[in-house]
Scaffold this active site. Structure first.
Site, PDB file in Angstrom:
ATOM      1  N   ASP A 287       0.863  -1.191   0.000  1.00 26.52           N
ATOM      2  CA  ASP A 287       0.000   0.000   0.000  1.00 26.52           C
ATOM      3  C   ASP A 287       0.892   1.230   0.000  1.00 26.52           C
ATOM      4  O   ASP A 287       2.025   1.164  -0.457  1.00 26.52           O
ATOM      5  CB  ASP A 287      -0.958  -0.033   1.191  1.00 26.52           C
ATOM      6  CG  ASP A 287      -2.272   0.680   0.908  1.00 26.52           C
ATOM      7  OD1 ASP A 287      -2.227   1.891   0.616  1.00 26.52           O
ATOM      8  OD2 ASP A 287      -3.341   0.051   0.969  1.00 26.52           O
ATOM      9  N   HIS A 310       1.956   1.852  -3.227  1.00 29.45           N
ATOM     10  CA  HIS A 310       1.011   2.795  -3.825  1.00 29.45           C
ATOM     11  C   HIS A 310       1.539   4.223  -3.835  1.00 29.45           C
ATOM     12  O   HIS A 310       0.770   5.157  -4.061  1.00 29.45           O
ATOM     13  CB  HIS A 310      -0.330   2.732  -3.092  1.00 29.45           C
ATOM     14  CG  HIS A 310      -1.044   1.425  -3.269  1.00 29.45           C
ATOM     15  ND1 HIS A 310      -2.287   1.182  -2.734  1.00 29.45           N
ATOM     16  CD2 HIS A 310      -0.690   0.286  -3.917  1.00 29.45           C
ATOM     17  CE1 HIS A 310      -2.673  -0.066  -3.042  1.00 29.45           C
ATOM     18  NE2 HIS A 310      -1.707  -0.620  -3.753  1.00 29.45           N
TER      19      HIS A 310
END
Length: 466
Positions: A287, A310
């Site tokens: 993430d 991310h």
């Protein structure tokens, strides 16, 4: 003389910290820019004149705070033992002395609780985790402590219980450090969240499962003057490190890793905290490498290597019509490789508040999807989000000296709110080329800028906003 020596060393570290944060608060913008390679100081006076005259002074003052010097000082308490002085005379506590087995199988939670109680109640508290493998259930290390300075020295490995029933009392936390002042966490050891069982049961992996919370591996809550040096945190159940409601926190030379497909495993999550530094660290997770959310102010990330993951995110902000406030953030000298976003600001419709005075500069992108993105229509849910009349204001954002390659055709995407458009956005010295110029698609990178007021470009900017 050894006890005073250790005490004075600790005093030096924490006296230097307030001085650093004082400079963070007081240094003028001109001095900060002058000390940063790649800045053309002459470019900025006119810039501040173009971004809302009534906001220019506030913007300049905000970035004037983004200057902190850092000098790592690692204390090796074992050197005192080699000189023949008993560790107990130095206030050092060893978890093995309180019954910890360190075999990777026996539950050592109670031994750690006892050892922490002894450490926190001593005049000079140093808690040592030796070079063994310790198995722990959820545990909270609470202050305030008797000593002015507390150190946790992790030399071995701490592994989380993978029995989810052990977390029934608190699904959100595994290792919690609460209300501790002048706290050092250091060592070349490893904290392993043992998160695979949690990932398998995530609704993002197994669609038959309900979406529920999972523990954060390491949480620092209401800490003041926190320093984390040289630590490895891996395979978190969900987030790796969470800094919340804390003031004056530094993470230096940390490594945070998890598989690319592990859900919600943010590297460092900063929430409701002020004066936070993340320096010379490697973050490879499933993430956000770094996520900065509401209530955070004066946050600096420098020399960070990110990917997979991310990217580096401000937000998300404003979910559920909530108020959100983030200001004075600087990301400097970062490298992102293979991430699904680069530097991102994401807000939900319907919220309120602001994300302002944010600087992304000296960043290298390699095969990054969405290298530069503002998404004021963020919607991370199965059902479509309805358009709403309110939103989090995004203003005074600078992107400077960002170069590399984009995995997506859209290298710059500023998707701002129709009702609360972005204001005061500057793109300076941007060069983002397509990573793979496939014959089946446009060989040139593209950009889009929707609902952006006062967009300014300086130097060479590619691709130009359309």
């Amino acid at each position: 003389m050894l006890l005073p020596s250790l005490f004075l060393t600790l005093v030096f570290i924490f006296i230097s910290s307030p001085l650093c944060f004082s400079s963070f608060q007081d240094d003028p913008l001109g001095y900060f820019l002058d000390q940063t390679p790649g800045y053309d100081l002459s470019a900025y006076p006119s810039f501040f004149g173009t971004v809302h005259e009534d906001q220019s002074d506030e913007f300049e003052a905000g970035f004037g705070k983004l200057k902190m010097d850092y000098h790592a000082e690692i204390i090796d308490s074992t050197r005192y033992d080699r000189m023949g002085t008993p560790a107990t005379e130095l206030g050092e506590v060893n978890v093995d002395d309180f019954g910890a087995e360190g075999d990777g199988k026996t539950d050592d939670t109670e031994a750690f609780k006892k050892a922490w109680k002894e450490t926190c109640s001593s005049n000079v508290g140093v808690l040592v985790v030796p070079k063994k493998k310790y198995y722990l259930k959820p545990i909270t290390f609470s202050g305030p402590c008797k000593s002015d300075f507390v150190m946790l020295k992790i030399l071995g490995m701490i592994v989380a219980s993978n029995d989810r029933s052990d977390y029934r009392r608190d699904w959100r936390h595994w290792l919690m450090f609460n209300n501790i002042k002048n706290f050092i966490v250091e060592g070349q050891g490893t904290i392993d969240g043992n998160g695979e069982i949690w990932w398998k049961n995530s609704c993002k992996i197994n669609k038959t499962q309900p979406c529920t919370v999972a523990p954060t591996a390491v949480t620092f809550n209401r800490c003041e003057n926190l320093k984390v040096f040289g630590l490895n945190v891996r395979n978190a159940q969900q987030m790796h490190v969470r800094i919340e409601q804390s003031v004056n926190a530094q993470a230096y030379n940390v490594m945070l890793t998890a598989p690319e497909k592990s859900p919600n495993t943010d590297g460092i999550h900063v929430t409701a905290s002020q004066n936070v530094q993340i320096i010379s660290s490697i973050i490879r997770t499933g993430d956000d490498c770094i996520s900065i959310v509401s209530g955070s102010k004066n946050v600096q990330a420098m020399d960070v290597t990110c990917g997979p993951g991310h990217g580096i995110s401000i937000g998300s902000l404003g979910k559920g019509n909530s108020k959100a406030y983030v200001e004075n953030v600087m990301v400097n000298k970062a490298k992102l490789t293979g991430t699904t976003n680069g530097v991102r600001i994401k807000t939900w419709q319907g919220g309120s508040g602001y994300a302002k005075n944010i600087l992304f500069q000296n960043i290298v992108m390699e095969n990054v999807t969405n290298p530069i993105i503002i998404d004021q229509n963020y919607c991370d849910q199965d059902t479509p989000c309805e358009e709403q009349d309110s939103g989090v204001q995004v203003r005074n954002i600078v992107y400077k000296n960002i170069k590399g390659t984009s995995a997506s055709e859209m290298a710059i995407k500023l998707d701002c709110s129709r009702t609360f458009p972005c204001k005061g956005i500057v793109l300076q010295d941007i060069d983002l080329q397509l990573y793979d110029k496939d014959e089946d698609r446009d060989p040139e990178a593209n950009s889009t800028c929707v609902n952006v007021m006062d967009l300014e470009t300086r130097g060479r900017v590619y691709p130009q906003c359309s």
